[in-house]
Design a protein around this motif. Structure first.
Motif, PDB file in Angstrom:
ATOM      1  N   LEU A   1       3.927   9.729  -9.359  1.00 17.92           N
ATOM      2  CA  LEU A   1       5.149   9.968 -10.147  1.00 17.92           C
ATOM      3  C   LEU A   1       4.971   9.498 -11.583  1.00 17.92           C
ATOM      4  N   GLY A   2       4.254   8.410 -11.765  1.00 16.65           N
ATOM      5  CA  GLY A   2       3.960   7.970 -13.133  1.00 16.65           C
ATOM      6  C   GLY A   2       3.084   8.957 -13.868  1.00 16.65           C
ATOM      7  N   LEU A   3       2.127   9.564 -13.161  1.00 16.89           N
ATOM      8  CA  LEU A   3       1.279  10.593 -13.773  1.00 16.89           C
ATOM      9  C   LEU A   3       2.106  11.810 -14.164  1.00 16.89           C
ATOM     10  N   VAL A   4       3.027  12.208 -13.299  1.00 20.45           N
ATOM     11  CA  VAL A   4       3.911  13.338 -13.627  1.00 20.45           C
ATOM     12  C   VAL A   4       4.728  13.023 -14.868  1.00 20.45           C
ATOM     13  N   ALA A   5       5.263  11.808 -14.958  1.00 18.79           N
ATOM     14  CA  ALA A   5       6.024  11.408 -16.141  1.00 18.79           C
ATOM     15  C   ALA A   5       5.159  11.465 -17.384  1.00 18.79           C
ATOM     16  N   THR A   6       3.896  11.076 -17.257  1.00 20.86           N
ATOM     17  CA  THR A   6       2.981  11.100 -18.399  1.00 20.86           C
ATOM     18  C   THR A   6       2.770  12.527 -18.900  1.00 20.86           C
ATOM     19  N   MET A   7       2.610  13.460 -17.969  1.00 18.20           N
ATOM     20  CA  MET A   7       2.364  14.843 -18.357  1.00 18.20           C
ATOM     21  C   MET A   7       3.614  15.523 -18.922  1.00 18.20           C
ATOM     22  N   VAL A   8       4.790  15.108 -18.449  1.00 15.90           N
ATOM     23  CA  VAL A   8       6.039  15.739 -18.885  1.00 15.90           C
ATOM     24  C   VAL A   8       6.546  15.151 -20.200  1.00 15.90           C
ATOM     25  N   ALA A   9       6.192  13.892 -20.493  1.00 10.07           N
ATOM     26  CA  ALA A   9       6.736  13.201 -21.665  1.00 10.07           C
ATOM     27  C   ALA A   9       6.533  13.955 -22.982  1.00 10.07           C
ATOM     28  N   PRO A  10       5.367  14.608 -23.232  1.00 15.68           N
ATOM     29  CA  PRO A  10       5.238  15.349 -24.496  1.00 15.68           C
ATOM     30  C   PRO A  10       6.246  16.486 -24.635  1.00 15.68           C
ATOM     31  N   ILE A  11       6.733  17.001 -23.513  1.00 14.13           N
ATOM     32  CA  ILE A  11       7.728  18.079 -23.556  1.00 14.13           C
ATOM     33  C   ILE A  11       9.119  17.504 -23.756  1.00 14.13           C
ATOM     34  N   SER A  12       9.451  16.470 -22.960  1.00 14.59           N
ATOM     35  CA  SER A  12      10.776  15.853 -23.048  1.00 14.59           C
ATOM     36  C   SER A  12      10.726  14.467 -22.422  1.00 14.59           C
ATOM     37  N   VAL A  13      10.993  13.454 -23.233  1.00 19.94           N
ATOM     38  CA  VAL A  13      11.026  12.092 -22.706  1.00 19.94           C
ATOM     39  C   VAL A  13      12.186  11.934 -21.721  1.00 19.94           C
ATOM     40  N   ALA A  14      13.309  12.589 -22.018  1.00 19.83           N
ATOM     41  CA  ALA A  14      14.468  12.508 -21.123  1.00 19.83           C
ATOM     42  C   ALA A  14      14.125  13.079 -19.748  1.00 19.83           C
ATOM     43  N   LEU A  15      13.403  14.213 -19.741  1.00 15.77           N
ATOM     44  CA  LEU A  15      13.001  14.804 -18.467  1.00 15.77           C
ATOM     45  C   LEU A  15      11.962  13.930 -17.766  1.00 15.77           C
ATOM     46  N   ALA A  16      11.057  13.346 -18.541  1.00 13.83           N
ATOM     47  CA  ALA A  16      10.017  12.489 -17.959  1.00 13.83           C
ATOM     48  C   ALA A  16      10.599  11.217 -17.375  1.00 13.83           C
ATOM     49  N   SER A  17      11.751  10.801 -17.856  1.00 14.90           N
ATOM     50  CA  SER A  17      12.352   9.569 -17.342  1.00 14.90           C
ATOM     51  C   SER A  17      12.789   9.704 -15.882  1.00 14.90           C
TER      52      SER A  17
ATOM     53  N   GLY B   1       0.773  -1.235   0.000  1.00 12.20           N
ATOM     54  CA  GLY B   1       0.000   0.000   0.000  1.00 12.20           C
ATOM     55  C   GLY B   1       0.806   1.288   0.000  1.00 12.20           C
ATOM     56  N   PRO B   2       1.829   1.426   0.873  1.00  7.36           N
ATOM     57  CA  PRO B   2       2.571   2.698   0.904  1.00  7.36           C
ATOM     58  C   PRO B   2       3.263   3.052  -0.400  1.00  7.36           C
ATOM     59  N   ALA B   3       3.509   2.066  -1.275  1.00  7.63           N
ATOM     60  CA  ALA B   3       4.212   2.350  -2.530  1.00  7.63           C
ATOM     61  C   ALA B   3       3.272   2.673  -3.677  1.00  7.63           C
ATOM     62  N   VAL B   4       1.972   2.412  -3.504  1.00  9.60           N
ATOM     63  CA  VAL B   4       1.033   2.596  -4.615  1.00  9.60           C
ATOM     64  C   VAL B   4       0.884   4.071  -4.982  1.00  9.60           C
ATOM     65  N   ALA B   5       0.663   4.920  -3.991  1.00 11.18           N
ATOM     66  CA  ALA B   5       0.472   6.351  -4.271  1.00 11.18           C
ATOM     67  C   ALA B   5       1.709   6.973  -4.910  1.00 11.18           C
ATOM     68  N   PRO B   6       2.926   6.785  -4.372  1.00  9.65           N
ATOM     69  CA  PRO B   6       4.099   7.368  -5.048  1.00  9.65           C
ATOM     70  C   PRO B   6       4.277   6.881  -6.480  1.00  9.65           C
ATOM     71  N   ALA B   7       4.083   5.577  -6.699  1.00  6.68           N
ATOM     72  CA  ALA B   7       4.242   5.052  -8.058  1.00  6.68           C
ATOM     73  C   ALA B   7       3.210   5.667  -8.997  1.00  6.68           C
ATOM     74  N   THR B   8       1.969   5.809  -8.523  1.00 10.36           N
ATOM     75  CA  THR B   8       0.907   6.351  -9.371  1.00 10.36           C
ATOM     76  C   THR B   8       1.133   7.832  -9.664  1.00 10.36           C
TER      77      THR B   8
END
Length: 790
Positions: free
Chosen positions: A428-444, A419-426
């Motif tokens: 941070l993954g959402l942040v990566a999704t939003m940043v990826a159109p700008i820069s995949v390297a930054l989203a990584s 449980g404690p890892a679900v929220a951070p993974a979700t």
């Protein structure tokens, strides 16, 4: 003595259950109506409406003024749900497409793709992989007639269909087949042509596809398990999730993490609204932002029924978090269930909907009293962390057992740890999704951080699933499920008073821990494997996976089966940590796809293969996997003799050259089968003949070669196929025959005729489909055959 009277404590607010009967009645209508004739539905709806009118006119006692409206609402809601369901069933299964499907017609169709293509393959099958997706047929032409329609179908096709995108319009030729009357799709369309592009997806579909692709690119550098789990957590994209991870999540009771659920949306909304509050957003702007987030989530995760269901359940969960009141949560859940079923009656027939509703109900109803009970003797935050997953899991147990034929005994603990890892993974993954159109390297960067959280979830699932008593098999008959429901209801009623008592709670936890660690001893059975075993046939489904013991914790593995998870588990149970040599008889999937399971956590020194690199895709996959692990892959030669520890072997076939145009004389059919490596192994003075999938032609060739085929143990060729040469079987003269086949497989393996042939030759037969894993044991009294009955 104080003269002040104690203040009277207000009575605790009672949970409002008035909308629950309406939700249950609506749910019952969606289950029953698709199976009833239209006339019966019409009569039933009329009766409900008449009943509602009669109730409205009745004189109700003054002390029960709300009874008449409640009954009338129940009857009217049932009538409305039954009507909507009947209309949607009739709409889905009427018109040109269902009529053509009933005739199995070949059609030319123009359709819009409405789901991401999913590649599927049958484990252990030699048939090529295929693609499945949902689509809306907009135009269909057959027998010279063209019709404009709007009908949902399932499309199946070859791998060329993997490239289509959601929202894209394509044309194809294919054959229609009917579906069940209760199915939301009108037909199955088997494509006979590749997709012919007609139009690009719309801007929303195109944007969602780009965001999903950006997330996949951002997690590309992560290990396979994390690379698959992060997109599954964020947007429900399971295309990269390894099958063995899916199985571990299922065994550990963490299946909800591999699909879009209300928890996903709750986490995302809580993060977005919390960030908005921190930025100073207040008043009407917060609900507007919440609505936009929900709409964005639905578009991003695809507006499929499961996603819409998750959105509704997520809003209910968020409301519960905001109010902290189950008095409001229960009516909100009932209202959400009723509204969802009125919008989409098909949801009532889906297991995912039932799991979502039951999990939410468990959290609302059972979570608070269990939390209060545990909080008597432990910190409240810890009590809530234990009570909430326990409550959700308890109510979902009968449905999970119905789907998996087992009851997870580690689910509560696994959910607590993960449980404690679900929220951070979700998040941070959402942040990566939003940043990826700008820069995949930054989203990584956030993607890699999400990967660390996902790694913890994978570790919890893997280690929980590996516990010997992680799951308990359960009958899925009506009586079995009814018994489990009774057990769960009793457990729910007893949980709060039992959990109040620290001694009893700790004793139960200790008993569960003992079961998980040593279940065999608790039920009075001997351990597995038995001492002095020398060869084992793993229960890995429809395929081959043999283990030749070379010493303590060391073995030679002959073929790896179709399933990495099953092969890994078999080796774990046998205590194998070191594999100096892996012999792959040939490259069919049911012999090599489980190779990652052999490599998992073990030292593998060398892989031996036959002369034929076919099928090419499987051969390339083996070599790629070996190269990544820096394991040499060498071709074996006839006459080659090797020894590893207590195991020695001689290669008997095939010869170094197998013509690609060679056809088997008879059998089920492939050059690869007759090109299987055949070897005679020896352990402790016992001989084992390893035969791969050789068919009668290759068997007779071996006889003509004059090779010494005598053995004590025969690995029966080709899973006990009916195609066997009797002279070959008799020439082996074995005492024991090992048949590796999958339960209820499509090939009819092992054949009755082959079993009769083996028994007439004086062999004792062990078959993995009925007996489970089987081992030959060498004792002072001689060799015996033992099976681990399923």
């Amino acid at each position: 003595m104080s003269t002040l009277e104690p203040l009277e404590q207000p009575a605790p607010a009672r949970t409002d259950f008035r909308l629950v009967p309406l939700a249950l009645a609506a749910w019952g209508c969606t289950l029953a109506v698709p199976s009833l004739p239209p006339l019966a539905v019409g009569i039933g709806v009329a009766a409900l409406l008449v009943g509602a009118a009669i109730v409205a006119l009745l004189r109700i006692p003054r002390h029960k003024p709300r009874l008449a409206p409640a009954i009338a609402l129940l009857l009217l809601g049932s009538a409305a749900t039954a009507t909507v369901t009947a209309v949607q069933v009739a709409s889905a299964h009427s018109g040109p497409v269902p009529e053509l499907a009933a005739a199995s017609a070949v059609v030319t169709a123009e359709l819009q793709v409405r789901s991401d293509p999913v590649v599927r393959s049958r484990p252990g099958s030699q048939r090529p992989a295929y693609v499945v997706l949902k689509a809306i047929v907009e135009r269909v032409k057959s027998r010279g007639t063209t019709a404009e329609v709007h009908t949902t179908v399932v499309v199946t096709g070859n791998l060329a269909w993997k490239q289509v995108a959601v929202g894209e319009r394509v044309r194809l030729t294919g054959r229609l087949a009917p579906t069940d009357p209760g199915d939301r799709v009108a037909a199955v369309l088997s494509a006979r042509s590749p997709p012919h592009h007609l139009a690009e997806p719309g801007p929303l579909d195109r944007g969602a596809s780009q965001l999903r692709a950006g997330l996949r690119a951002a997690v590309d550098g992560l290990p396979p398990a994390e690379r698959g789990l992060v997109p599954a957590l964020v947007v429900g994209d399971v295309s990269l999730l390894p099958p063995e991870v899916v199985e571990d999540l299922d065994t550990a009771g963490l299946t909800h993490l591999s699909a879009v659920s209300g928890a996903n949306l709750t986490i995302m909304l809580a993060f977005a609204l919390g960030l908005a509050r921190w930025c100073g957003l207040r008043s009407w702007a917060l609900p507007v932002l919440g609505a936009l987030c929900v709409a964005g989530f639905v578009i991003l995760a695809r507006p499929e029924p499961s996603v819409l269901r998750a959105a509704a359940m997520g809003l209910v969960g968020l409301a519960g978090l905001a109010t902290g009141s189950r008095q409001r949560g229960v009516p909100a859940l009932a209202a959400a269930v009723t509204a969802l079923l009125l919008i989409d009656p098909w949801l009532g027939r889906e297991y995912g909907f039932a799991l979502s509703v039951l999990a939410t109900a468990g959290i609302l109803l059972l979570g608070p009293p269990c939390t209060d009970a545990l909080a008597r003797w432990m910190p409240r935050w810890l009590a809530a962390a234990l009570a909430i997953p326990m409550a959700a899991q308890l109510l979902c147990t009968p449905i999970v057992a119905l789907l998996s034929e087992s009851v997870s005994l580690v689910a509560i603990v696994a959910n607590l740890l993960a449980g404690p890892a679900v929220a951070p993974a979700t998040v941070l993954g959402l942040v990566a999704t939003m940043v990826a159109p700008i820069s995949v390297a930054l989203a990584s960067v956030p993607a890699r951080l999400a990967g660390f959280a996902a790694r913890w979830i994978v570790e919890v699932a893997t280690r929980s699933a590996d516990l010997p008593g992680a799951s308990l098999g359960w009958a899925t008959s009506p009586a079995g499920i009814a018994l489990l429901v009774v057990v769960c209801v009793a457990a729910a009623a007893l949980a709060p008073p039992v959990l109040k008592r620290r001694g009893i709670s700790l004793a139960l936890a200790a008993a569960m821990l003992l079961w998980l660690v040593q279940p065999a001893r608790l039920i009075g059975l001997g351990g597995w494997p038995p001492p002095n075993w020398i060869v084992a046939a793993c229960q890995i489904g429809q395929g081959d996976g043999l283990v030749l013991r070379a010493g303590p914790g060391t073995a030679v593995v002959v073929d790896a089966g179709p399933d990495p998870r099953a092969m890994d588990r078999c080796l774990d149970e046998l205590g194998i940590k070191n594999v100096p040599y892996v012999l792959l008889s040939h490259f069919h999937a049911d012999h090599v796809d489980g190779l990652p399971g052999v490599l998992s956590g073990r030292k593998v020194a060398e892989i031996g293969v036959g002369p034929l690199d076919s099928p090419a895709d499987e051969a390339a996959a083996v070599r790629t996997l070996a190269a990544a692990a820096r394991i040499p892959v060498n071709r074996v030669q006839v006459g080659e003799q090797r020894q590893v520890g207590d195991v020695s072997w001689t290669v008997l076939a095939p010869n170094g050259h197998v013509a690609s145009d060679h056809l088997p004389e008879e059998g089920e059919g492939s050059v690869e089968n007759d090109a299987s490596v055949v070897a005679r192994a020896e352990i402790g003075g016992l001989r084992i003949l390893l035969t791969g999938d050789i068919e009668p032609g290759a068997q007779r060739a071996l006889l003509r070669s004059g090779a010494d085929l005598r053995a004590d143990v025969l690995k029966v060729p080709h899973h006990g196929s009916k195609f066997q040469d009797p002279a070959f079987i008799r020439a082996v003269g074995a005492r024991f025959a090992l048949v590796s086949a999958g339960e209820d497989n499509d090939y009819g393996h092992p054949a009755v005729s082959t079993l009769g042939l083996l028994e007439s030759a004086g062999m004792t037969v062990a078959r993995t489909d009925q007996h489970g894993e089987s081992v030959v044991v060498l004792t002072d009294a001689g060799a015996t055959l033992q099976a681990r009955h399923k």
